[in-house]
Design a protein around this motif. Structure first.
Motif, PDB file in Angstrom:
ATOM      1  N   ALA A   1      15.590  -3.290  13.157  1.00 48.13           N
ATOM      2  CA  ALA A   1      15.080  -4.897  12.809  1.00 48.13           C
ATOM      3  C   ALA A   1      16.268  -5.049  12.260  1.00 48.13           C
ATOM      4  O   ALA A   1      17.037  -4.162  11.076  1.00 48.13           O
ATOM      5  CB  ALA A   1      13.753  -3.984  11.594  1.00 48.13           C
TER       6      ALA A   1
ATOM      7  N   SER B   1      17.198  -5.747   8.338  1.00 43.31           N
ATOM      8  CA  SER B   1      18.415  -3.897   7.774  1.00 43.31           C
ATOM      9  C   SER B   1      19.954  -5.032   7.434  1.00 43.31           C
ATOM     10  O   SER B   1      20.937  -4.216   7.439  1.00 43.31           O
ATOM     11  CB  SER B   1      18.521  -3.453   8.538  1.00 43.31           C
ATOM     12  OG  SER B   1      19.527  -3.756  10.416  1.00 43.31           O
TER      13      SER B   1
ATOM     14  N   PRO C   1      12.271   0.069  11.050  1.00 42.26           N
ATOM     15  CA  PRO C   1      12.743  -0.829  10.252  1.00 42.26           C
ATOM     16  C   PRO C   1      13.923   0.069   9.465  1.00 42.26           C
ATOM     17  O   PRO C   1      14.710  -0.410   9.164  1.00 42.26           O
ATOM     18  CB  PRO C   1      11.545  -0.292   9.012  1.00 42.26           C
ATOM     19  CG  PRO C   1      11.196   0.913   9.594  1.00 42.26           C
ATOM     20  CD  PRO C   1      11.126   1.656  11.163  1.00 42.26           C
TER      21      PRO C   1
END
Length: 297
Positions: A197, A200, A223
């Motif tokens: 994602a 980050s 994520p």
């Protein structure tokens, strides 16, 4: 109206930032009744409720919203000035420092940082806060964290910075999936991908592909980078990761990395901190110790 004392200002600023009496008490290492008493004094001082209990914590009133920026800034400057007049001894310091960084930063940098900090200051506490790239400016300016390590440039005023390393992106996957080097653009785009994602802070390669009109097949979005090794070993997926972490991931595994089949600029990994705290000996020591720890990696 007389000005509130320094401890009351600390309580006000932390209550505003945490929206919690419990968290404020923990940060200040005092009891919750002490915070409630301080809040009562603040309410009397400013003739306003300041904070109202709500479902998700203490909600600031309009008066509190107006007071927060100047009191936050004044507190930071005052603490920095007082700190600069005192000698700082890391060996006897028991302060808690807060560092925001990504899971990649924790994997690649945290061991060296923590070892160096503990060697010089065994009594300090280090709290690592998961990086939320869209909130780092707020965190730094509100003093929620002492420093941030990230790869996305932060252009906000009143921040100081130091580049601690340079890196580049590569593609990571199973050795037999990647095949002989170099990987072609056609093959790269044909293979399915796992995407980390953008929260980050690592979206540079994605931005380059978008500008060039390259459309890869993203089958999975996650994520964090830390889940990638086991995921890639068990699938026919590729992922784009920084070179430093790719070297960590391929150690003693069946993963390998190739250079990307298109040009992506190298990127800086930078340490950021609030300029207002540069005069604080503790803050200076903390940031300089992080810089020196990274140099040794």
């Amino acid at each position: 109206m007389p000005l509130p004392d320094l401890n009351l200002i600390r309580v006000f600023v932390l209550l505003y930032e945490t929206a919690s009496v419990t968290s404020t008490a923990e940060r200040l290492n005092v009891t919750q009744p002490s915070i409630s008493y301080a809040l009562a004094r603040l309410r009397q001082q400013f003739d306003d409720r300041l904070f109202i209990r709500a479902r998700h914590g203490m909600t600031p009133t309009m008066t509190a919203r107006q007071l927060y920026p100047p009191l936050r800034d004044a507190l930071g400057q005052l603490e920095a000035t007082l700190g600069s007049m005192q000698e700082f001894d890391p060996a006897s310091c028991s302060q808690r420092f807060r560092l925001a960084l990504t899971d990649l930063g924790a994997m690649a940098l945290l061991p060296a940082i923590y070892q160096r900090l503990q060697k010089q200051a065994p009594c300090i506490e280090l709290e690592v806060i998961p990086l939320e790239i869209d909130r780092v400016e707020e965190w730094l300016l509100s003093s929620k964290v002492n420093a941030v390590i990230c790869s996305r440039p932060i252009m906000t005023e009143n921040l100081e910075q130091c580049v601690i390393l340079r890196d580049r992106y590569v593609c990571l996957g199973r050795t037999e999936l990647l095949g002989p080097k170099p990987i072609s653009l056609k093959k790269f785009l044909a293979i399915r991908h796992a995407l980390v994602a953008s929260s980050s802070g690592h979206s540079l390669a994605e931005d380059v592909m978008r500008r060039n009109g390259y459309q890869r097949k993203v089958s999975l979005e996650v994520p964090h980078f830390s889940v990638l090794p086991r995921l890639l070993l068990a699938s026919d997926l590729l992922a784009i990761v920084p070179m430093q972490i790719a070297k960590e991931f391929i150690h003693d595994s069946k993963l390998d990395y190739h250079e990307l089949p298109f040009s992506v600029p190298e990127f800086d990994v930078t340490l950021y901190w609030h300029a207002g705290y540069s005069r604080s000996p503790a803050q200076r020591w903390f940031c300089e110790t992080i810089m020196n720890a990274i140099k040794e990696i």
